[in-house]
Design a protein around this motif. Structure first.
Motif, mmCIF file in Angstrom:
data_model
loop_
_atom_site.group_PDB
_atom_site.id
_atom_site.type_symbol
_atom_site.label_atom_id
_atom_site.label_comp_id
_atom_site.label_asym_id
_atom_site.label_seq_id
_atom_site.Cartn_x
_atom_site.Cartn_y
_atom_site.Cartn_z
ATOM 1 N N GLY A 29 67.605 -17.295 125.243
ATOM 2 C CA GLY A 29 68.843 -17.167 126.007
ATOM 3 C C GLY A 29 69.661 -15.951 125.604
ATOM 4 N N LEU A 89 56.937 -35.131 110.856
ATOM 5 C CA LEU A 89 56.067 -35.096 109.679
ATOM 6 C C LEU A 89 55.484 -33.694 109.579
ATOM 7 N N ARG A 120 77.794 -20.328 121.780
ATOM 8 C CA ARG A 120 76.398 -20.279 121.332
ATOM 9 C C ARG A 120 76.262 -19.354 120.126
ATOM 10 N N ILE A 180 73.937 -17.627 119.079
ATOM 11 C CA ILE A 180 73.220 -16.382 119.334
ATOM 12 C C ILE A 180 74.150 -15.219 119.719
ATOM 13 N N LYS A 199 67.876 -34.687 130.956
ATOM 14 C CA LYS A 199 68.746 -34.805 129.781
ATOM 15 C C LYS A 199 70.210 -34.888 130.208
ATOM 16 N N ALA A 209 66.298 -19.008 133.149
ATOM 17 C CA ALA A 209 66.797 -18.059 132.145
ATOM 18 C C ALA A 209 68.292 -18.278 131.916
ATOM 19 N N LEU A 213 68.805 -21.311 129.936
ATOM 20 C CA LEU A 213 68.465 -21.011 128.545
ATOM 21 C C LEU A 213 69.672 -20.394 127.830
ATOM 22 N N SER A 214 70.332 -19.448 128.510
ATOM 23 C CA SER A 214 71.480 -18.801 127.861
ATOM 24 C C SER A 214 72.654 -19.772 127.746
ATOM 25 N N CYS A 231 68.400 -25.483 128.368
ATOM 26 C CA CYS A 231 66.951 -25.603 128.544
ATOM 27 C C CYS A 231 66.376 -26.394 127.366
ATOM 28 N N VAL A 232 65.563 -27.410 127.661
ATOM 29 C CA VAL A 232 65.039 -28.242 126.575
ATOM 30 C C VAL A 232 63.513 -28.273 126.532
ATOM 31 N N LYS A 287 52.487 -26.724 126.154
ATOM 32 C CA LYS A 287 53.558 -27.188 125.275
ATOM 33 C C LYS A 287 53.532 -28.710 125.173
ATOM 34 N N LYS A 298 53.764 -32.800 119.793
ATOM 35 C CA LYS A 298 52.836 -33.015 118.678
ATOM 36 C C LYS A 298 53.455 -34.009 117.713
ATOM 37 N N GLY A 299 52.638 -34.846 117.148
ATOM 38 C CA GLY A 299 53.145 -35.788 116.166
ATOM 39 C C GLY A 299 53.481 -35.093 114.874
ATOM 40 N N SER A 300 52.684 -34.120 114.537
ATOM 41 C CA SER A 300 52.973 -33.344 113.346
ATOM 42 C C SER A 300 52.597 -31.901 113.629
ATOM 43 N N SER A 301 52.961 -31.033 112.707
ATOM 44 C CA SER A 301 52.728 -29.624 112.969
ATOM 45 C C SER A 301 51.370 -29.198 112.451
ATOM 46 N N SER A 302 50.730 -28.306 113.191
ATOM 47 C CA SER A 302 49.429 -27.842 112.752
ATOM 48 C C SER A 302 49.600 -26.787 111.680
#
Lengths: 359, 292
Positions: free
Chosen positions: A172, A275, B116, B118, B191, B257, B260-261, B265-266, B285, B288-292
């Motif tokens: 953004g 996790l 924000r 940013i 949301k 966009a 997003l600003s 955006c989720v 996208k 994931k249950g956990s991160s790779s």
């Protein structure tokens, strides 16, 4: 994967855990999850009262993957999640490369540089986190996990974490929001004393004005016109320049701004109940260690995250395998169906990737 | 301090005033009324904790936060500092500027584009702010505290009795009914709808986006108005005026966009505009249950 390969992998993993030291800070307050050959997380809501108990479990029950909660809980084993008693969580950033079976040198280098910039430019400089509270961990596969264990950030909820994640990834980021015009047509924008992205924008604009002013506007080739803009930029009063569409002209600077951002997986950062792989444990898709790295300066995963030492193992390729840098030397390419003796760590890597089997 | 009928009557008034969008007295009270004010505030909170009515709780939270905010503007520096410390907002000078620690700023900043992170001056763990913004963040902190109620076990009889009286005075809650099925709307809109359903106070940009989206999806304006009536600071006339304004001016749907600003955006849907939603987030996208 056949039973023979499974036993080979698990025996190797168990042996690694006998030699390695795995320690999780505040281990008794963490939830753990484990995974096997079918899924990365097959069971969760587990807990260990000490690091010794955790290590004992790894040696004897040897999961293929093990992750701990980013969160600290009063009752880590309790279910459902609401009963665990959330006491805050580390701030986590996940950097990943999406590529083929092996990462190219360039891909490895890009994600390593991103991890360095994330820590140095953002966490230390912008967010003021102390170096000793940042732990950088190789994910064991394609990237890095950055754990921020600064107590100030521990109680942040998902929305606040999203703000931080968006800041780092530049989501953004619209440079026009840096400018505003008042009722007297005075245009204010980023200035020399600004911090954060505004400061970055100013510095990039000043650099272009210095090195290639015509990229902004031909009129800036005249020293007096460039001086006017330079002075306006320094103080933030951009309307000092006679270029009326100066904000539009700054598009050339804005195009460079995303280069300074870092793509982190927002989903990981905002999830306070996530996790994350336990540092210094093995990754079940590679057999590489998710090593905690004191310095990223010289780190190379296929050299420095190797978990298995001496010995050769004969394998049969299940697909064409390209030549690959591994263990400080070049592993020759293998054709589908061909057998060959290779170093144990490389055999483990290919078997776990599904690219080979024991011969 | 023992609760009495006078305090309870005043407590009911406070909640009803909040429901009507009135902030109540924002002037300094006479010392003799302090006990009554304090007691009625505590009683109002106890009634809300007993009733566990999210609509009432959030309405009350918004009204009390605005009331607190208007009082803060005339408070002395010393009192503001003490209140800030109590709320966990401690501005300090950094490199000669007024600044807040990033973790405090991120926790309490309103979800509006102006705030924000940013777009802000951020350095060494600090965000530059001005005094007005500090008060706005403190208002959010007050609201956050007011929204967090622990259920009240075994409330005194006087609380039960006046809670019943209060409920008689409360208009029947508008039930948010939508003809959408799950997956009909993109995650950002879902949301916002969930937020409205949970009586959360959506910011200006969020309301604008939601209204434009719903009207573009041919939801009747009365129904859109009914959805907005769930928001804790809902004002019928103002909402109607704004919805008419959107229709008259033919506002077009902001792009992804822009969302997003705005910080709305989720998910990574890659559809360009929420109106192009086809029912699912792309395979690039997956959760994931956990991160790779």
């Amino acid at each position: 994967m056949e039973e023979r390969e499974r036993q080979f992998v698990l025996k190797g993993f168990s042996g690694y855990y006998r030699r390695a030291t795995v320690e999780v800070p505040s281990v008794e307050q963490r939830e753990f999850g484990i995974g096997g050959f079918d899924r990365k997380i097959e069971a969760r809501h587990m807990a260990f009262e000490s690091n010794a108990a955790l290590q004992n479990y790894l040696i004897h029950d040897t999961p293929l993957y093990i992750s701990h909660s980013v969160a600290y809980y009063k009752f880590p084993k309790a279910t459902p999640m609401e009963n665990k008693g959330w006491m805050g969580g580390d701030l986590i950033f996940d950097l990943d490369v999406h590529g083929g079976l092996f990462l190219s040198k360039e891909e490895q280098e890009k994600v390593r540089q991103d991890a360095i910039r994330l820590v140095e430019d953002f966490l230390l400089l912008d967010f003021g986190v102390k170096k000793e509270q940042v732990k950088t961990v190789f994910s064991g596969n394609r990237g890095y996990h950055i754990h921020v264990r600064d107590p100030s950030y521990r109680m942040l909820e998902g929305d606040a974490r999203r703000e931080i994640s968006d800041y780092i990834s530049g989501k953004g980021l619209d440079y026009r929001s840096f400018f505003n015009q008042n009722e007297k047509w005075k245009l204010y924008g980023p200035k020399e004393s600004d911090w954060g992205y505004r400061g970055r924008f100013y510095r990039m604009a000043a650099k272009i004005l210095e090195e290639n002013p015509a990229a902004i506007h031909r009129r800036l080739l005249k020293p007096e016109e460039a001086a006017l803009l330079k002075e306006g930029m320094r103080t933030g009063l951009w309307s000092k320049t006679s270029i009326k569409d100066i904000v539009d002209r700054m598009e050339v600077v804005a195009k460079m701004l995303p280069v300074q951002c870092i793509e982190v997986d927002t989903g990981v950062t905002i999830d306070t109940k996530r996790l994350i792989r336990v540092p210094n444990t093995l990754h079940g898709s590679t057999g590489l260690a998710a090593k905690e790295i004191p310095s990223l300066d010289e780190f190379e995963p296929y050299r420095d995250a190797i978990a298995f030492g001496q010995g050769q193992t004969k394998i049969e390729a299940l697909q064409d395998i390209p030549a690959q840098e591994f263990l400080n030397s070049t592993m020759e390419k293998m054709e589908n169906g061909k057998s060959k003796e290779v170093p144990l760590a490389y055999a483990m890597y290919l078997i776990l990737k599904g690219a080979a089997r024991l011969s | 301090m023992e609760l009495n009928d006078e305090m309870m009557e005043r407590a009911v008034q406070r909640v009803v005033a909040a429901l009507k969008g009135e902030q109540g007295a924002s002037y300094r009270i006479h010392p003799s009324d302090e006990l009554l004010e304090l007691g009625s505030y505590a009683a109002a909170r106890m009634m809300l904790a007993h009733l566990r009515n999210r609509f009432l709780i959030n309405k009350f939270a918004v009204a009390e936060a605005k009331r607190a905010s208007s009082l803060m503007r005339s408070e002395s520096e010393g009192n503001l500092k003490r209140l800030g410390e109590e709320l966990g907002i401690t501005p300090q000078e950094f490199e000669g500027r007024l600044a807040l620690p990033v973790y405090q700023y991120a926790s309490f900043s309103p979800r509006s584009v102006d705030y924000r992170l940013i777009f802000r001056n951020v350095k060494n763990g600090f965000v530059e702010v001005n005094k007005h913004e500090v008060i706005r963040l403190m208002e959010e902190a007050v609201k956050g505290r007011m929204e967090n109620y622990k259920p009240l076990q075994n409330p005194p009889q006087i609380i039960r009795d006046y809670s019943k009286k209060l409920m008689v005075l409360v208009p029947k809650e508008t039930v948010l009914k939508m003809s959408f099925k799950e997956g009909d709307n993109p995650p950002c809109i879902e949301k916002l709808l969930e937020g409205a359903k949970a009586h959360q106070n959506l910011n200006h940009q969020a309301r604008l986006v939601l209204a434009i989206y719903l009207l573009a999806r041919n939801v009747p304006v009365e129904k859109v108005q009914a959805i907005f009536s769930n928001l804790p600071d809902y004002e019928e006339r103002k909402t109607k005026y704004q919805l008419d304004h959107i229709i008259k001016r033919g506002y077009s749907m902001p792009s992804c966009a822009t969302l997003l600003s705005y910080g709305l955006c989720v998910a990574d849907c890659r559809i360009g505009t929420p109106l192009r939603w086809k029912g699912k987030v792309g395979p690039w996208k997956k959760g994931k249950g956990s991160s790779s």
